[in-house]
Structures are given as structure tokens and as C-alpha cells.
Write a protein that holds these residues in place. Structure first.
Motif, PDB file in Angstrom:
ATOM      1  N   ARG A  35      35.764  39.216  41.046  1.00  0.00           N
ATOM      2  CA  ARG A  35      34.632  38.929  40.285  1.00  0.00           C
ATOM      3  C   ARG A  35      33.479  38.455  41.339  1.00  0.00           C
ATOM      4  N   ARG A  40      34.486  50.297  42.593  1.00  0.00           N
ATOM      5  CA  ARG A  40      35.631  50.052  43.297  1.00  0.00           C
ATOM      6  C   ARG A  40      35.353  49.725  44.764  1.00  0.00           C
ATOM      7  N   THR A  60      38.671  43.033  46.062  1.00  0.00           N
ATOM      8  CA  THR A  60      38.393  43.095  44.574  1.00  0.00           C
ATOM      9  C   THR A  60      37.963  41.800  44.216  1.00  0.00           C
ATOM     10  N   VAL A  83      31.696  49.019  36.982  1.00  0.00           N
ATOM     11  CA  VAL A  83      32.711  48.594  37.452  1.00  0.00           C
ATOM     12  C   VAL A  83      32.966  49.344  38.935  1.00  0.00           C
ATOM     13  N   THR A 114      32.456  42.969  38.597  1.00  0.00           N
ATOM     14  CA  THR A 114      33.758  43.062  38.942  1.00  0.00           C
ATOM     15  C   THR A 114      34.149  44.272  39.844  1.00  0.00           C
ATOM     16  N   VAL A 115      34.710  43.968  40.803  1.00  0.00           N
ATOM     17  CA  VAL A 115      35.204  45.076  41.937  1.00  0.00           C
ATOM     18  C   VAL A 115      36.657  45.382  41.647  1.00  0.00           C
ATOM     19  N   GLU A 116      37.093  46.512  41.457  1.00  0.00           N
ATOM     20  CA  GLU A 116      38.353  46.892  41.312  1.00  0.00           C
ATOM     21  C   GLU A 116      39.299  47.440  42.290  1.00  0.00           C
ATOM     22  N   GLU A 117      40.322  47.820  42.387  1.00  0.00           N
ATOM     23  CA  GLU A 117      41.125  48.614  43.311  1.00  0.00           C
ATOM     24  C   GLU A 117      40.743  49.834  43.601  1.00  0.00           C
ATOM     25  N   ARG A 118      40.469  50.253  44.845  1.00  0.00           N
ATOM     26  CA  ARG A 118      39.969  51.841  44.941  1.00  0.00           C
ATOM     27  C   ARG A 118      41.128  52.975  44.354  1.00  0.00           C
ATOM     28  N   ASP A 119      40.985  53.733  43.584  1.00  0.00           N
ATOM     29  CA  ASP A 119      41.914  54.455  43.060  1.00  0.00           C
ATOM     30  C   ASP A 119      42.552  55.573  44.394  1.00  0.00           C
TER      31      ASP A 119
END
Length: 508
Positions: free
Chosen positions: A110, A47, A108, A45, A136-141
Motif C-alpha cells: 500500500r 504492478r 509491492t 491496481v 496498492t501495488v501488486e506483484e508483477r505477473d
């Protein structure tokens, strides 16, 4: 009828194989027996902005009649090429190859990707294989993130930058960064820092030596404490396409003359893909070293310059030799220049004319600086002898400062004794490069010139060309003009006598 059961069995086996391929996601090229067996995603996953590596495993089945030459492997998104690998190699029957493809995403969501494999078997049959990849790319922490990059095309000796970015709203502290790789050597793999401010980033440079060219991976790990003091750790990996080492350096040199001095400017340019270290440049003359210079390391696509002033250089051929280390070996390159030291300022008397003035003569000419440095305090003066006497108004003349390649006019007066005086000696004195010089130049009265260039410093003045002393020792005088003037005086006198006699006749 006995063949029917065998036919049914083969059909069932083929159906099972096709069904297995469909379930496992394997895409094959029937004519070449090539298949993409799998494609893994790391991290699973990713980011935004984080490097993600998709590793594709390509296989040439044992049933393949020939080897398969893979021409290109691309990673595509909506038919747009995201990353590509050219000519990764050849796969023999029953062989596999694993190719990591690294990229990143700026948004972000899919992502539907496809691994495309193009190639040609050794029997000439072309193939084109596709394999779908979804992630799936998620928001950067909002914590510390790492990224790896190389400012140049990576080679077996290259510079790798690790960027630490603190996206948190508080500072992080006690940072310890480590870079490593299975086929990489680093002189100082571990770095520490006290803190990294909120919303800031820092780039740490590493000099990396890879054991060989090809696909090489590096992993950076950062241990730190967050704003609450809790220990945290983050890791990132990236695979670099490493080119073979290419050592290519060029040494150039040129003689520069300016501000009254001469020097040699040498430049060492690195056209290769590995840095040049422990660089030395030395100048040699007659087989001996006359100058040595230390030079900073030369990164790729960079030039280092050094200057060697003339105080250290002899006249003649000078060989410049650059030595350096690259890829653990010592190398050198050379070039040659012809060096001529600067000619000091030198006053020569030029364009001298002799002008009669009653019982004396005037010497009018130019004090010319034929050297390459300025001259100061120049003075010219008539030297008294048995047959030459300096007279007013200009027994001597202060010329002053004469820049290199320039001249200043002067005028001297002298009286000559008799008609057998051939030359007038003139003393020339001046200061050049901090030293005072003085010499005597003999100017020919008959020719009215100094006979060309002045003698070299420390030598005798050249003798003027032989000749008489001119008319009554006065040099060149217009005899015809004098006779005309005498005739005019006789005519005037005769007219006056005639006029006086006519006035006296009536009185008689």
C-alpha cells in the motif's frame, strides 16, 4: 432580532460546505480559493515496474478575486518528492487544470502519496494545497509487460522506445505492437514479430512527431498468443513532457595533412533536440559545387563526419555547405576553409662545398626533399661540357629514397678546363608520386654552393652568381698555404745542399 435568522442560515450553509469538502476529499487554500478537486489513478491496481499515472484536477473557484499562478505540483511519498511538474500554468477564476503525473514502484504494498500544489495568486498571496492519494501495488505477473521511454529529452520530433518483456516460462508468439497518441504522428505505428523467448525482452524504436509541445500521451498495445496458444493483449500508457523544437546544428571543417596527402575533414554536430534528416554536405569553390557527400541522419547530441580528399579539391578558399531537414523544414549551415594541395616530393641540392683533389674537384652536399611526399630513385650526376668533365670515382651518385622533409648526402668528382670555368652542371633525377622528374642545376665553383633552393619543376635552373674561375680554375684554393709549402721545400733543399758541401770539404 431580524438579523438573527439570517446569521443562523449562513452558519448552517458554511457548515454544510465544510462537511461536503471533508467528505469529498477536496483540499483548499482559503486565501487563494484554490482546491485539488480530485486525483485519479490509472491503472487502479498497478504492478511492480508498471507505469502508473496519477491525474490531479486543480480548480480556482468562481469566487476567487484573481487568477492563480501554479508554480509547482509534486507527488510525494513520506515527504520525499517522487515526481514533479514545474510551472504548469495559470488558472483564472472558475477555471480548472488537469495534470497527469506518471511514476512507477519497485515494490509491492500500500502506497500513501500526497499531491502538493504550490503557487501564488495575482494579488501576491501564496498558497500551498495538499491532496492525499492511496493505491496498492501488486506483484508483477509472469506474462508480457510493456514500458515506454525516451532516450533523450522529448521534443516535438523524438525517439520513443517500447520495451516488450516476457516474464513467462514459455515463449509467446504472433506479436503485434501498436503505438498511438491523440496528438502524435508515426510513420510506421504497427510492428509485428514472430515470437519472444521466455525471460527475454525486446526494444522497438519509434520516431514520433507531436503536434505541439506540452504534456502529450502515448499508448502502446501488444496483442500476442501465450504458450497455450490463447490470444492475449496488454496495454500501457505514458505522458511525456514535450519541449518545443530547437534546431541547432554546427558545421566544422579542418585541413588534415598526413601520409603525404591532404584532405578536408568536416563534422556536423546536432546540438538541438530534434533529429536532422536528409543530410547533404557539398564543397564549393568559385561559386561551383566540386564535391557532394551523402550523410546519415544526425540524432540529437550526435556528430557525423565526412572526409574529402585532395583529388577533388582545388587550391584556395573552399566553402562547405550542409543542408538538412528538421521539423518539416529545410535548413543549412556553412563554413569556409583555405585549402592548399599537397606539394609533391622535390629534390633540391643544398650545402654544396667544393674540395680540390689534385687535378680534379670534389662536390660534397645534400640532396634535400623539400616536398610533402617521399622521393624514390634519386640520382645526381655531373653533366659533361667543353669545360667540365665527369671523372672517377663518382661521376654520378645514387641517392636513393628520400622521405619528405629529409636529406641524403652525396659526393661527385669532376675535372675543370682552364681557369675560366664558373659553374658545374649537375643533373638531378628522381620519382615523386609515380612520375619521373629530371632537371639540371648549375653549381657555382667560385661560391661553392648551388645558389639556394632548386628551380621549380619544368623551369630553367637559376644562374649562379658571376665570378672568376678561382685559382687556375680550381675554385677556392688556399694560396697562402701553397706559398708556405713552397718555402718549406726551398729551405729543405738549401739545407741538403749545405750538408753535402760540408761533407766534401775534408776530402779536398
Amino acid at each position: 432580532m431580524p438579523d438573527r435568522p439570517r446569521f443562523v442560515t449562513v452558519a448552517v450553509v458554511c457548515a454544510i460546505l465544510v462537511g461536503a469538502a471533508a467528505v469529498g476529499g477536496v483540499t483548499t487554500a482559503a486565501s487563494s480559493h484554490i482546491a485539488v478537486q480530485s486525483a485519479t489513478v490509472e491503472p487502479t491496481v498497478p504492478r511492480v515496474g508498471e507505469d502508473v499515472t496519477i491525474t490531479a484536477t486543480i480548480r480556482n473557484f468562481e469566487s476567487s478575486p484573481a487568477a492563480a499562478d501554479i508554480r509547482q505540483v509534486t507527488l510525494r511519498q513520506n515527504n520525499r518528492i517522487v515526481e514533479s511538474i514545474d510551472d504548469p500554468g495559470t488558472i483564472g477564476p472558475g477555471g480548472t487544470v488537469t495534470l497527469p503525473i506518471t511514476t512507477s514502484f519497485e515494490s509491492t504494498g500500500r502506497k500513501r502519496l500526497t499531491v502538493w500544489v504550490y503557487g501564488e495568486s495575482s494579488d501576491g498571496a501564496a498558497f500551498n494545497v495538499k491532496y492525499p492519494v492511496t493505491l496498492t501495488v501488486e506483484e508483477r505477473d509472469s506474462d508480457v509487460q510493456l514500458s515506454l521511454s525516451s532516450p533523450d529529452e522529448p521534443s516535438t520530433e523524438t525517439r520513443v522506445n517500447v520495451t516488450m518483456a516476457n516474464g513467462a516460462t514459455t515463449n509467446v508468439s504472433n506479436l503485434r505492437l501498436t503505438l498511438s497518441g491523440p496528438n502524435a504522428t508515426l510513420d510506421d505505428p504497427e510492428r509485428v514479430a514472430a515470437s519472444l523467448g521466455a525471460g527475454t525482452e525486446r526494444v522497438v524504436e519509434y520516431d514520433v512527431t507531436f503536434a505541439s509541445a506540452g504534456r502529450q500521451s502515448l499508448t502502446a498495445t501488444l496483442d500476442y498468443r501465450d504458450g497455450d496458444g490463447s490470444p492475449q493483449s496488454t496495454t500501457v500508457s505514458r505522458t511525456f513532457a514535450v519541449d518545443p523544437a530547437d534546431v541547432d546544428a554546427e558545421l566544422d571543417a579542418v585541413v588534415v595533412r598526413e601520409n603525404g596527402t591532404a584532405r578536408i575533414d568536416a563534422s556536423l554536430t546536432n546540438f538541438g533536440n530534434v533529429p536532422l534528416e536528409r543530410v547533404r554536405i557539398r564543397a564549393e569553390s568559385g561559386g561551383e559545387t566540386v564535391v557532394r557527400k551523402l550523410v546519415a541522419d544526425v540524432p540529437t547530441e550526435t556528430t557525423r563526419e565526412v572526409s574529402i580528399d585532395e583529388s577533388s579539391l582545388p587550391a584556395g578558399e573552399v566553402r562547405l555547405r550542409a543542408t538538412y531537414e528538421a521539423v518539416g523544414e529545410r535548413h543549412e549551415t556553412t563554413t569556409t576553409v583555405d585549402f592548399t594541395p599537397t606539394t609533391d616530393g622535390n629534390i633540391s641540392l643544398t650545402g654544396i662545398e667544393i674540395v680540390p683533389t689534385g687535378t680534379a674537384i670534389r662536390l660534397v652536399g645534400s640532396a634535400s626533399n623539400t616536398g610533402e611526399t617521399p622521393v624514390t630513385g634519386a640520382v645526381v650526376a655531373v653533366v659533361g661540357t667543353e669545360r667540365v668533365t665527369p671523372v672517377a670515382p663518382t661521376k654520378d651518385y645514387f641517392v636513393g629514397n628520400v622521405p619528405a622533409g629529409e636529406f641524403t648526402s652525396f659526393e661527385l668528382t669532376a675535372r675543370l678546363a682552364g681557369n675560366r670555368t664558373d659553374v658545374v652542371p649537375i643533373r638531378v633525377s628522381y620519382i615523386a608520386d609515380g612520375e619521373r622528374y629530371e632537371r639540371v642545376v648549375e653549381v657555382s665553383v667560385a661560391d661553392g654552393s648551388g645558389g639556394g633552393a632548386a628551380p621549380q619543376r619544368g623551369g630553367d635552373a637559376p644562374d649562379g652568381p658571376p665570378g672568376g674561375g678561382g685559382f687556375l680554375g680550381l675554385g677556392r684554393i688556399d694560396v697562402v698555404g701553397i706559398l708556405l709549402r713552397l718555402g718549406l721545400l726551398v729551405a729543405i733543399g738549401g739545407g741538403a745542399v749545405y750538408w753535402w758541401q760540408r761533407r766534401r770539404r775534408p776530402e779536398q
